[in-house]
Design an enzyme around this catalytic site. Sequence first.
Site, short mmCIF file in Angstrom:
data_model
loop_
_atom_site.label_atom_id
_atom_site.label_comp_id
_atom_site.label_asym_id
_atom_site.label_seq_id
_atom_site.Cartn_x
_atom_site.Cartn_y
_atom_site.Cartn_z
N SER A 48 6.80 7.11 12.87
CA SER A 48 6.75 5.81 12.22
C SER A 48 7.43 4.70 13.03
CB SER A 48 7.45 5.93 10.88
OG SER A 48 7.78 4.68 10.36
N ARG A 104 9.24 2.63 11.37
CA ARG A 104 10.31 2.20 10.47
C ARG A 104 11.62 2.01 11.21
NH1 ARG A 104 9.75 8.13 7.76
NH2 ARG A 104 7.63 7.37 7.73
N ARG A 108 -1.10 12.25 10.17
CA ARG A 108 0.17 12.95 10.39
C ARG A 108 0.28 14.15 9.47
NH1 ARG A 108 3.64 7.67 11.39
NH2 ARG A 108 2.91 7.48 13.53
N ASP A 154 3.94 -1.26 11.54
CA ASP A 154 3.46 0.06 11.16
C ASP A 154 2.82 0.67 12.41
OD1 ASP A 154 2.60 1.66 8.40
OD2 ASP A 154 1.34 2.06 10.14
N ASP A 181 0.79 -1.23 0.00
CA ASP A 181 0.00 0.00 0.00
C ASP A 181 0.82 1.29 0.00
OD1 ASP A 181 1.02 -0.33 2.51
OD2 ASP A 181 -0.85 -0.20 3.59
N HIS A 182 2.08 1.20 0.43
CA HIS A 182 2.86 2.44 0.59
C HIS A 182 3.59 2.87 -0.68
CE1 HIS A 182 2.11 1.92 4.84
NE2 HIS A 182 2.81 2.98 5.13
C1 MIC Z 1 3.60 6.34 8.48
O1 MIC Z 1 2.41 6.58 8.55
O2 MIC Z 1 4.48 7.14 8.85
C2 MIC Z 1 4.03 5.01 7.92
C3 MIC Z 1 4.69 5.25 6.64
O3 MIC Z 1 2.91 4.20 7.69
C4 MIC Z 1 4.97 4.36 8.93
C5 MIC Z 1 5.60 3.12 8.46
C6 MIC Z 1 6.74 3.33 7.52
O4 MIC Z 1 7.57 4.21 7.75
O5 MIC Z 1 6.85 2.59 6.55
C7 MIC Z 1 4.34 4.09 10.29
O6 MIC Z 1 3.41 4.75 10.66
O7 MIC Z 1 4.86 3.24 11.02
FE1 SF4 Z 2 -0.38 4.55 5.13
FE2 SF4 Z 2 0.86 5.29 7.41
FE3 SF4 Z 2 -0.68 7.00 6.03
FE4 SF4 Z 2 -1.78 4.99 7.29
S1 SF4 Z 2 -0.65 6.70 8.22
S2 SF4 Z 2 -2.27 5.68 5.22
S3 SF4 Z 2 -0.28 3.38 7.01
S4 SF4 Z 2 1.23 6.09 5.36
#
Ligand code: MIC
Ligand code: SF4
Length: 754
Positions: free
Chosen positions: A643, A645, A448, A160, A95-96
Amino acid sequence: MAFDIDMIKKVYAQIAERVDKAREITGKPLTLSEKILYSHLWDGNPNKAFQRGKDYVDFAPDRIACQDATAQMALLQFMQAGKKNVAVPTTVHCDHLIQAKQGAAPDLLRANETSNEVFDFLESVSNKYGIGFWRPGAGIIHQVVIENYAFPGGMMIGTDSHTVNAGGLGMIAIGVGGADAVDVMAGMPWELKFPKLIGVKLTGELNGWTASKDVILKVAGILTVKGGTGAIVEYFGPGAKNLSCTGKGTICNMGAEIGATTSTFGYDDAMERFLRATDREDIADEANKIREYLTGDDEVYADPEKYFDQVIEIDLTTLRPHLNGPFTPDLATPVGELGVKAKNHDWPIKVDWGLIGSCTNSSYEDLTRAASIAQQAIDKKLKPKSDFGINPGSEQIRFTAERDGLLSVFEKLGATIFTNACGPCIGQWDRSDRKGDEKNTIVHSFNRNFSKRADGNPNTHAFVGSPEMVAAIAISGRLDFDPMHDTLLNEDGQEIKLDEPRGLELPPKGFEVDDNGYLAPREDGSSVEVKVAKDSERLQLLEPFIPIKDSELQGVKLLIKAFGKCTTDHISMAGPWLRYRGHLDNIANNTLIGAVNAFNKKTNFVKNQFTGEYGGVPDVQREYKAKGIKTIVVGDHNYGEGSSREHAAMQPRFLGVAAVLVKSFARIHETNLKKQGMLGLTFANEEDYDLIQEDDTFNFLDIADFAENKPLTIEIVHNDGSKDIIKANHTYNDAQIKWYREGSALNLIKKQNA
Ligand code: MIC
Ligand code: SF4
């Protein structure tokens, strides 16, 4: 029928005995959070009462979910663990990596071309190790999970941070780094410090323009981005029962934005309705048999102050809609007060985009409420002043919404329907209208809004609101628009007031989907070959990290003293860098490029202590690495917020950073540092942050005695030869110190499996 129903039945079969036992041992009624935690102990039946915020506890989660951007590193690590299959049901969701540009069909096609190497890798690893695979376009991980895998009373982890979304269906669902997931995939326990408990009592009923989203926008305003750290937020009260299941998901989802370990709600009728609507009658029937075990005890909710560490009360009836931002999700402003605030802060009033979607707010109900506003614009001849973009949460939602005519409402307003994926929420957005660094404003229903997140522009002011509020603001084109009081001029010059949004909790004709995008793994995947090309720039097999020697912790150089907010986006940016998530050496080139250097307030501009010259953080760090010199990163509060990550830990580790010393950490990031065999330390005395100078050298005086509950002593040698000696706290227990000594937690697993 539900996936993995046998596993769920097994969990339900043991819950009563375990909860009763926990009640006996703790000698008190239990919150829902405690019931789920105590019924998922690695050791089985509870035999000891744990101290909240103190005891490390081994848990046995029921399942794991990974998304494409984090699964690459998680699975590259799992491949090293030497296992035949994953030990618990696991899924991977693509999805990313899908960029939003022209619209769903062409965007998905392009993603499949540009990222096919990664998708193929994930598909083959999934097939090999018994992991369920959700193809690109199937949906956003957390929507797919709540529609297919979440179940009341269950415990899951996910790579995640918004895994917590499944709390909307009564789970304890926790975001973790890939290395944590690998433990559980490899059949080992998962360790967590027993969380504190925050109770949120909801009374009254949502009405008018106020949505579930506003509950968490309000809570974020109260608790701030670090107020939930180390705690589970449990929602209860009459107001909770009045919220839809996906609405509860929205609230739990954004619990990540207050640093909460997770959030949850007790099982209720709304959850039952959602289970039945999503073809999981079997779970609903089973859950109904043990209903009282799937929610907190009555005594707890009657007298919450006695049982929670902190209690907040929110009256839904009087709650006002909010918009939070810019640049941080906890800057909460009630709609209607934003005009003055924006003027005082010089935030652009004109809104360029309204974006609806993300794992937070892309349910069927969300789309219906936003569409009810969009429909009015059509009926009342209002031409939207901002561009509109929509990302449905899953193919099931998209298919159903298309069937029910919801998508065409947005399309009539000129909206672009993007893929069922993260898209702009993670910077996967080829924004057509602005390319430079111009100041501008967007509103979205995401969670976010850190600087640069959606479009890479540090001057994009992003505000977070409910989907219906985003729709209203996008139609008006103004940040100060208050649909409850203001009017808009339509094409005929008439003054128009928007009616309150209306939504449908669930599709009256039921959910429908043609191809949901799921691919089951082979029964026996042992013959599946996982290919990683030697010259790939996207994927790289991992080399084990070498333990940091005590001798290397003398003469450590300062790499960067980060100033102010330093999220995982600052440490390892997403957006264009997502393409290197499976290639440690390549992605390391973005290490800390977003962090602000405290000495010159610039990003990616730090001093090389040997040459005296300034350069980008990764370049300077690579020069230290070439000389065999270890470095330290210094930071402020809530370092590593955002995140899950683990790249934000693995990259500095790979490049030779030995320690990260900060005022405080975000939970997942601190664990990630530990897992990768680094030192994650906090100033015993916060003011010592101010002692750190640009040319400092650090000596870890007592690293040889690194032990649980014993602060470390660090000598800081300044350029003029003067010295300071400071104490640094840490939260490593004995087992975690072993990870450090072995070079990483994975090295230890490999050793144990050898
Ligand atoms: C996000 O919303 O910041 C992400 C991208 O979903 C991350 C995961 C990632 O960095 O791949 C998260 O929330 O953990
Ligand atoms: Fe995707 Fe993270 Fe955004 Fe949710 S918050 S839609 S998991 S990038």
